[in-house]
Scaffold this active site. Structure first.
Site, PDB file in Angstrom:
ATOM      1  CE1 TYR A 183      -3.364  -2.618  -0.043  1.00 26.14           C
ATOM      2  CE2 TYR A 183      -3.804  -1.710   2.188  1.00 26.14           C
ATOM      3  CZ  TYR A 183      -4.118  -2.835   1.122  1.00 26.14           C
ATOM      4  OH  TYR A 183      -4.749  -3.750   0.440  1.00 26.14           O
ATOM      5  CE  LYS A 234       1.026 -18.213  -2.059  1.00 30.22           C
ATOM      6  NZ  LYS A 234       0.831 -18.761  -2.021  1.00 30.22           N
ATOM      7  CG  ASP A 266      -2.346 -19.722  -0.677  1.00 30.18           C
ATOM      8  OD1 ASP A 266      -1.893 -19.974   0.422  1.00 30.18           O
ATOM      9  OD2 ASP A 266      -1.562 -20.717  -1.915  1.00 30.18           O
ATOM     10  CG  ASP A 290      -7.446  -4.601   3.788  1.00 25.58           C
ATOM     11  OD1 ASP A 290      -8.459  -4.432   4.353  1.00 25.58           O
ATOM     12  OD2 ASP A 290      -6.968  -3.850   2.761  1.00 25.58           O
ATOM     13  CG  ASP A 294     -12.593  -6.190   5.727  1.00 29.26           C
ATOM     14  OD1 ASP A 294     -12.126  -6.116   6.814  1.00 29.26           O
ATOM     15  OD2 ASP A 294     -11.767  -6.158   4.431  1.00 29.26           O
TER      16      ASP A 294
END
Length: 407
Positions: A183, A234, A266, A290, A294
Site C-alpha cells: 500500500y 507467502k 491462501d 486487510d 475482513d
C-alpha cells in the site's frame, strides 16, 4: 458464566509501551485533618472525532454519548473536536485530509473515526479519493500496529455464516502491519511495457525494522492471550515474505513462552472458515491483514460488530469500526453502532489506559444483546429490531447500570 469481549490482552491497558501511560490524577502531598474531604479532580482527555461519510456521522454520534457517560461514571471528562475527513472533507475543502484535520488529530489524546468513502467519490483521481485521506491519516499519526479482534459472542453465534459448532467459541486477534508493504511501497504507478500496453504496478517492500516491531507487538499480545502466534505470509513465492518469515522466526527467540507457527496466506484464508478456533493471535503484513481481518469479521456474524485499534510508538491512537460507510443505508437509522461503541471501549483501554470505563462499555454492549436488541444486520426471528439511535439508547441504559452483564 461471565461474559467477556476479549478486547483486552490480559491485564495490559496500553500494550507494548506503544502508547504513553495513562495520565494520573494529581494526589495531595499531605492531609489536612481539619479540612473536609475534597474529591479528586477529574481526569481530562481531548478526543478528535472524524465522523466521515455515509453512516459515519450516525455511529459516531451514538459512540460519543456512550463514551461521555462511561467516562463521567469513572471521573473522566472529555473535550471533543469534530473535524472533516474523507468525502465530507472533499466536499468542503477539495482534499480528503485537510491540514487542520491532521493537526487536530495529532494534538489529541486519541482519535475516533466513523467511516469514509461512498459512490459519489468513486471516480475521483486517486489523490482525491476518501481512502487516500485514511492512508494519509495513518501515516501522519505514525500508527503501525492495527489490532482487530474477532470474537463470536454467544448471543450472536446463530448470526454467523458458519455452522454453530464451527463458529462457537472463536476468539482471535489479527495484528496487521499498517504503514508498510504494497500500500505504501515504491515504485508504483502506471506506464507502458515493451509492447506499448498500459500497465499498473505496485511494490511490496518491507524493511527489517518494520517487521521486527510488528512482530514484537504480536508476540506481546499472544503472550497475554493463549500463548499462540501464527505468522501469515507467502514465503514460497514472495521475497518480502521470505524476509518476513526470517525476521519473525528470529524475534521468536525472545519469546520462548509463545508457540510460533507459520502459514501461507491462501491456506490461512481457507483455515479461517474451516476451523477458526485453531487461531489465537495472527500477525501478518498490510494487504494480507486487510483481507484476513475482513474475512474473520464475518465469522462473528456481522462486520458491524467489530472494532479496531491502530497504535504507534507515541502520540494518539486511531480507533475505528472496520465496517465501511454503507451509503445505501446512510441517514435511515439502520446502521449498527456497536462496532463504533466498542471502538470507543478500545480507545479507553488501549489509548488512555482507562480499563474500568472500557469495561463499562463492553459489559453494556453484552447486556444490551442479552436483552434481545438487534439492528437489522444481526437480527433473527424473536429478537427486538431497533435502529441505530435506539440501540445506542439501550447501551446507555446499561452503561449506567451497576449490574454487569452475564450469560
Amino acid at each position: 458464566m461471565a461474559a467477556s469481549l476479549h478486547l483486552n490482552v490480559g491485564s495490559l491497558n496500553s500494550p507494548l509501551n506503544l502508547k504513553s501511560v495513562a495520565k494520573q490524577s494529581p494526589r495531595p502531598t499531605r492531609i489536612r485533618c481539619a479540612s473536609p474531604a475534597v474529591a479528586a479532580p477529574p481526569k481530562r482527555y481531548s478526543i478528535t472525532l472524524l465522523p466521515g461519510d455515509g453512516i459515519g456521522p450516525e455511529v459516531i454520534s451514538v459512540a460519543k454519548i456512550v463514551l461521555k457517560l462511561a467516562g463521567s461514571l469513572e471521573g473522566i471528562e472529555f473535550s471533543f473536536q469534530e473535524m472533516p475527513m474523507g468525502g465530507a472533507a472533499l466536499d468542503l475543502t477539495g482534499i480528503p485530509l485537510p491540514e487542520e484535520t491532521i493537526s487536530a488529530a495529532q494534538k489529541a489524546d486519541a482519535v475516533l473515526l466513523g467511516a469514509i468513502g461512498g459512490y459519489k467519490w468513486d471516480k475521483n483521481e486517486k489523490h482525491l479519493k476518501p481512502e487516500t485521506g485514511l492512508l494519509q491519516l495513518r501515516e501522519g499519526l505514525k500508527v503501525f500496529a492495527n489490532l482487530r479482534p474477532a470474537t463470536v459472542l454467544p448471543q450472536l453465534v446463530d448470526s454467523s455464516t458458519l455452522k454453530k459448532d464451527i463458529a462457537e467459541g472463536v476468539d482471535l486477534m489479527v495484528v496487521r502491519e499498517l504503514t508498510g508493504g504494497i500500500y505504501f511501497g515504491k515504485p508504483r504507478g502506471f506506464g507502458t511495457n515493451e509492447k506499448g500496453e498500459e500497465i499498473g504496478f505496485n511494490t511490496e517492500v518491507y524493511a527489517t525494522y518494520e517487521i521486527d516491531r510488528i512482530a514484537r507487538v504480536a508476540f506481546e499480545i499472544a503472550r497475554k492471550r493463549r500463548g499462540q502466534l501464527c505468522s501469515v505470509d507467502k514465503a514460497n513465492v514472495l521475497e518480502a515474505s521470505m524476509l518476513w518469515r526470517k525476521r519473525v522466526t528470529t524475534i521468536a527467540a525472545d519469546y520462548p513462552d509463545v508457540e510460533l507457527s507459520h502459514m501461507y496466506v491462501d491456506n490461512a484464508a481457507m483455515q479461517l472458515v474451516r476451523y477458526p478456533k485453531q487461531f489465537d493471535t495472527i500477525v501478518t503484513n498490510n494487504i494480507f491483514g486487510d483481507i484476513l481481518s475482513d474475512e474473520a469479521s464475518m465469522i462473528t456474524g456481522s462486520i458491524g460488530m467489530l472494532p479496531s485499534a491502530s497504535l504507534g510508538e507515541s502520540g494518539p491512537g486511531l480507533f475505528e469500526p472496520i465496517h465501511g460507510s454503507a451509503p445505501d443505508i446512510a441517514g435511515q437509522d439502520k446502521a449498527n453502532p456497536l462496532a463504533t461503541i466498542l471502538s470507543a471501549a478500545m480507545l479507553l483501554k488501549y489509548g488512555l489506559g482507562e480499563s474500568n470505563a472500557a469495561k463499562r462499555i463492553e459489559n453494556a454492549v453484552l447486556d444490551t444483546l442479552n436483552k434481545g436488541f438487534r439492528t437489522g444486520d444481526i437480527y433473527s426471528a424473536g429478537d427486538k429490531l431497533v435502529g441505530c439511535k435506539e440501540m445506542g439508547e439501550e447501551v446507555l441504559k446499561s452503561v449506567d447500570s451497576p449490574v454487569g452483564a452475564a450469560i
